[in-house]
Write an enzyme that holds these catalytic residues in place. Sequence first.
Site, short mmCIF file in Angstrom:
data_model
loop_
_atom_site.label_atom_id
_atom_site.label_comp_id
_atom_site.label_asym_id
_atom_site.label_seq_id
_atom_site.Cartn_x
_atom_site.Cartn_y
_atom_site.Cartn_z
N ASP A 35 -7.11 -1.59 -4.05
CA ASP A 35 -8.17 -1.53 -3.08
C ASP A 35 -9.17 -0.53 -3.46
OD1 ASP A 35 -6.53 -2.93 -1.17
OD2 ASP A 35 -5.54 -1.18 -0.52
N ASP A 61 0.92 -1.12 0.08
CA ASP A 61 0.04 0.04 0.04
C ASP A 61 1.06 1.12 0.20
OD1 ASP A 61 -2.43 -1.40 -0.03
OD2 ASP A 61 -2.55 -1.31 2.33
#
Length: 194
Positions: free
Chosen positions: A136, A117
């Site tokens: 995501d 991320d």
Amino acid sequence: MRLTALTALLTFVIDQATKWLVVWWLGLAERGAIDLVAPWLTFRMAWNRGINFGVGSSDEAIVRWGLVVVALAISAWVWRWVGRSAPSRLARVSGGLLIGGALGNVVDRVLYGAVADFLNMSCCGIENPYAFNVADIAIFAGAIGLVLFTRETKPAPDASGNGSAKTGRRAAPRRKAASGKDDAGGRPGGGKTP
């Protein structure tokens, strides 16, 4: 199916390309953070071993591989559902977004043991502690899209006006009442027993 597959492939490629570009080429894995338009958009390295936003984080292999299996199962179910039903165009795109994003995160878990991320957005004096990635965003948008754009479709009538031409099932023939008129219940007297 073609639209779903194309959307999934495009989502997967964009996710993996952005991760490679930011995490490895720009060196975010070593640098930890890169301010782009601080505080609105910052690259902040986070290795997510849990679900979204680090929920359920664990270094245990059973969690890692369990999440891989769950993501693959959901992707397979969405793929099958899109292939067997007749969803709208937007629902097919939504399914592709969800599948492509899920597979992008699966690749990270297999290769690195965690999801890479790197996107972080803050605003208005509130610092967001969480990071996310393109996968995501795609998973979230795909799930919302499947809820919003999936509608129940009624089968089209066949040539006689009964049943469904789509499913290939024939409707049961209606019986005639003693008067010769159709009876909804199939019994004389309008469906009432004498």
